[in-house]
Each structure stands twice: as structure tokens, then as C-alpha cells.
Design a protein around this motif. Structure first.
Motif, PDB file in Angstrom:
ATOM      1  N   ARG A  46       0.832  -1.197   0.000  1.00 52.65           N
ATOM      2  CA  ARG A  46       0.000   0.000   0.000  1.00 52.65           C
ATOM      3  C   ARG A  46       0.875   1.258   0.000  1.00 52.65           C
ATOM      4  O   ARG A  46       0.594   2.226  -0.685  1.00 52.65           O
ATOM      5  N   ILE A  47       1.945   1.238   0.757  1.00 56.29           N
ATOM      6  CA  ILE A  47       2.861   2.383   0.780  1.00 56.29           C
ATOM      7  C   ILE A  47       3.622   2.478  -0.540  1.00 56.29           C
ATOM      8  O   ILE A  47       3.813   3.576  -1.078  1.00 56.29           O
ATOM      9  N   LEU A  48       4.015   1.351  -1.089  1.00 54.94           N
ATOM     10  CA  LEU A  48       4.720   1.332  -2.366  1.00 54.94           C
ATOM     11  C   LEU A  48       3.861   1.893  -3.499  1.00 54.94           C
ATOM     12  O   LEU A  48       4.377   2.448  -4.477  1.00 54.94           O
ATOM     13  N   LYS A  49       2.555   1.792  -3.369  1.00 51.01           N
ATOM     14  CA  LYS A  49       1.625   2.346  -4.365  1.00 51.01           C
ATOM     15  C   LYS A  49       1.902   3.827  -4.601  1.00 51.01           C
ATOM     16  O   LYS A  49       1.684   4.348  -5.702  1.00 51.01           O
ATOM     17  N   LEU A  50       2.417   4.524  -3.583  1.00 52.84           N
ATOM     18  CA  LEU A  50       2.764   5.941  -3.742  1.00 52.84           C
ATOM     19  C   LEU A  50       3.785   6.146  -4.855  1.00 52.84           C
ATOM     20  O   LEU A  50       3.681   7.097  -5.630  1.00 52.84           O
ATOM     21  N   SER A  51       4.771   5.265  -4.927  1.00 54.43           N
ATOM     22  CA  SER A  51       5.787   5.386  -5.978  1.00 54.43           C
ATOM     23  C   SER A  51       5.168   5.277  -7.362  1.00 54.43           C
ATOM     24  O   SER A  51       5.548   5.998  -8.280  1.00 54.43           O
ATOM     25  N   GLU A  52       4.222   4.370  -7.501  1.00 55.41           N
ATOM     26  CA  GLU A  52       3.530   4.227  -8.776  1.00 55.41           C
ATOM     27  C   GLU A  52       2.794   5.522  -9.137  1.00 55.41           C
ATOM     28  O   GLU A  52       2.872   5.999 -10.271  1.00 55.41           O
ATOM     29  N   GLU A  53       2.094   6.086  -8.171  1.00 54.03           N
ATOM     30  CA  GLU A  53       1.328   7.309  -8.424  1.00 54.03           C
ATOM     31  C   GLU A  53       2.247   8.489  -8.752  1.00 54.03           C
ATOM     32  O   GLU A  53       1.947   9.290  -9.643  1.00 54.03           O
ATOM     33  N   VAL A  54       3.369   8.603  -8.057  1.00 56.90           N
ATOM     34  CA  VAL A  54       4.329   9.675  -8.349  1.00 56.90           C
ATOM     35  C   VAL A  54       4.893   9.494  -9.755  1.00 56.90           C
ATOM     36  O   VAL A  54       5.078  10.466 -10.493  1.00 56.90           O
ATOM     37  N   GLY A  55       5.131   8.256 -10.148  1.00 59.57           N
ATOM     38  CA  GLY A  55       5.587   7.985 -11.513  1.00 59.57           C
ATOM     39  C   GLY A  55       4.570   8.432 -12.550  1.00 59.57           C
ATOM     40  O   GLY A  55       4.934   8.930 -13.626  1.00 59.57           O
ATOM     41  N   GLU A  56       3.287   8.292 -12.231  1.00 60.67           N
ATOM     42  CA  GLU A  56       2.244   8.745 -13.147  1.00 60.67           C
ATOM     43  C   GLU A  56       2.217  10.272 -13.245  1.00 60.67           C
ATOM     44  O   GLU A  56       1.915  10.815 -14.316  1.00 60.67           O
ATOM     45  N   VAL A  57       2.565  10.958 -12.156  1.00 59.67           N
ATOM     46  CA  VAL A  57       2.697  12.421 -12.223  1.00 59.67           C
ATOM     47  C   VAL A  57       3.825  12.776 -13.188  1.00 59.67           C
ATOM     48  O   VAL A  57       3.668  13.635 -14.060  1.00 59.67           O
ATOM     49  N   ALA A  58       4.959  12.112 -13.027  1.00 65.65           N
ATOM     50  CA  ALA A  58       6.105  12.374 -13.904  1.00 65.65           C
ATOM     51  C   ALA A  58       5.750  12.107 -15.366  1.00 65.65           C
ATOM     52  O   ALA A  58       6.078  12.903 -16.254  1.00 65.65           O
ATOM     53  N   GLU A  59       5.071  11.008 -15.614  1.00 71.50           N
ATOM     54  CA  GLU A  59       4.655  10.676 -16.979  1.00 71.50           C
ATOM     55  C   GLU A  59       3.737  11.762 -17.553  1.00 71.50           C
ATOM     56  O   GLU A  59       3.879  12.163 -18.711  1.00 71.50           O
ATOM     57  N   ALA A  60       2.816  12.259 -16.731  1.00 68.93           N
ATOM     58  CA  ALA A  60       1.896  13.300 -17.190  1.00 68.93           C
ATOM     59  C   ALA A  60       2.633  14.611 -17.464  1.00 68.93           C
ATOM     60  O   ALA A  60       2.334  15.304 -18.449  1.00 68.93           O
ATOM     61  N   VAL A  61       3.605  14.970 -16.623  1.00 69.25           N
ATOM     62  CA  VAL A  61       4.389  16.195 -16.858  1.00 69.25           C
ATOM     63  C   VAL A  61       5.188  16.062 -18.150  1.00 69.25           C
ATOM     64  O   VAL A  61       5.214  16.990 -18.976  1.00 69.25           O
ATOM     65  N   ILE A  62       5.816  14.921 -18.349  1.00 75.44           N
ATOM     66  CA  ILE A  62       6.570  14.697 -19.585  1.00 75.44           C
ATOM     67  C   ILE A  62       5.627  14.775 -20.783  1.00 75.44           C
ATOM     68  O   ILE A  62       5.945  15.387 -21.801  1.00 75.44           O
ATOM     69  N   GLY A  63       4.448  14.198 -20.645  1.00 75.08           N
ATOM     70  CA  GLY A  63       3.471  14.249 -21.734  1.00 75.08           C
ATOM     71  C   GLY A  63       2.908  15.637 -21.962  1.00 75.08           C
ATOM     72  O   GLY A  63       2.658  16.044 -23.099  1.00 75.08           O
ATOM     73  N   ALA A  64       2.710  16.403 -20.899  1.00 74.50           N
ATOM     74  CA  ALA A  64       2.161  17.757 -21.035  1.00 74.50           C
ATOM     75  C   ALA A  64       3.168  18.712 -21.667  1.00 74.50           C
ATOM     76  O   ALA A  64       2.787  19.664 -22.345  1.00 74.50           O
TER      77      ALA A  64
END
Length: 124
Positions: A46-64
């Protein structure tokens, strides 16, 4: 509100602070009822899920910003905002998993960070 104007956050989601923490409690309960791993492993995942979500932020910034020439601008800043919200929700649920007093722990920590940073106490 003007028909062409976007609703304010309060108009779009008139959720009070208590409602936020109630939602976090409900999400925590729902996740616990549907978990595939319990105990220490479930907590760590459950705590590791945070890393996945932060990675999705990075992916969205790169995409934006269109930084991936192969994909171009395949995200928007609305996507970034949405992913940041997912990080916050995931963090609050993880905190709730660690303690039933998540709200109090968070508010005390926020007050401490605010005091250190701004020299003021946010609580009345």
C-alpha cells in the motif's frame, strides 16, 4: 455562475474537511476488503503504491510538455493535476493504514511544517 465559466472547486465538489477524512476511511475500508495481501506485505504494498502514483505524475508532466519525441504532447496539465490528486489520496489512505488517527497525525504534522516554514500556527 456564468454558463461559460468553470465551476470553482467548492462548487464542483462542496466537500468539507470532515467529508474528506470520511472518504479516506471509506477508501481504506474498501481496499482492506478487497486486498490480496495482508499483514506486513499488504502494508508495504500500500505504501509502495505511492511510488507508482508519483511515476504517473512524472509521466503526465513529460506528456504535457511534449518531452518524449516519440509520443509528443500526449497529456494535459489537467492530467497532471489529476495525478497529483491521486498521490495525495494514496498518501492519506496509506497514512490511514498505519493509524486510525490519520487525521490528527496529519493535522499535527501540517501544523509543525507550517510553523517551521512560516512561523505561524494554522490552527485557531
Amino acid at each position: 455562475m456564468d454558463r461559460g465559466a468553470r465551476p470553482t472547486v467548492r462548487e464542483a465538489c462542496p466537500m468539507a474537511d470532515d467529508d474528506v477524512w470520511e472518504s479516506i476511511d471509506h477508501l481504506h475500508s474498501w481496499l482492506d476488503a478487497h486486498r490480496t495481501h495482508g499483514g506486513r506485505e499488504g502494508l508495504l504494498l500500500r505504501i509502495l503504491k505511492l511510488s507508482e502514483e508519483v511515476g504517473e505524475v512524472a509521466e503526465a508532466v513529460i506528456g504535457a510538455t511534449g518531452q518524449n519525441p516519440r509520443k509528443g504532447a500526449d497529456h494535459t496539465w489537467d492530467d497532471v493535476r489529476s495525478e497529483l490528486c491521486d498521490v495525495v489520496i494514496t498518501a492519506l489512505v496509506a497514512l490511514r493504514t498505519l493509524t486510525p488517527d490519520a487525521r490528527e497525525v496529519f493535522m499535527a504534522h501540517l501544523a509543525g511544517v507550517t510553523e517551521r516554514s512560516l512561523g505561524t500556527d494554522p490552527t485557531p
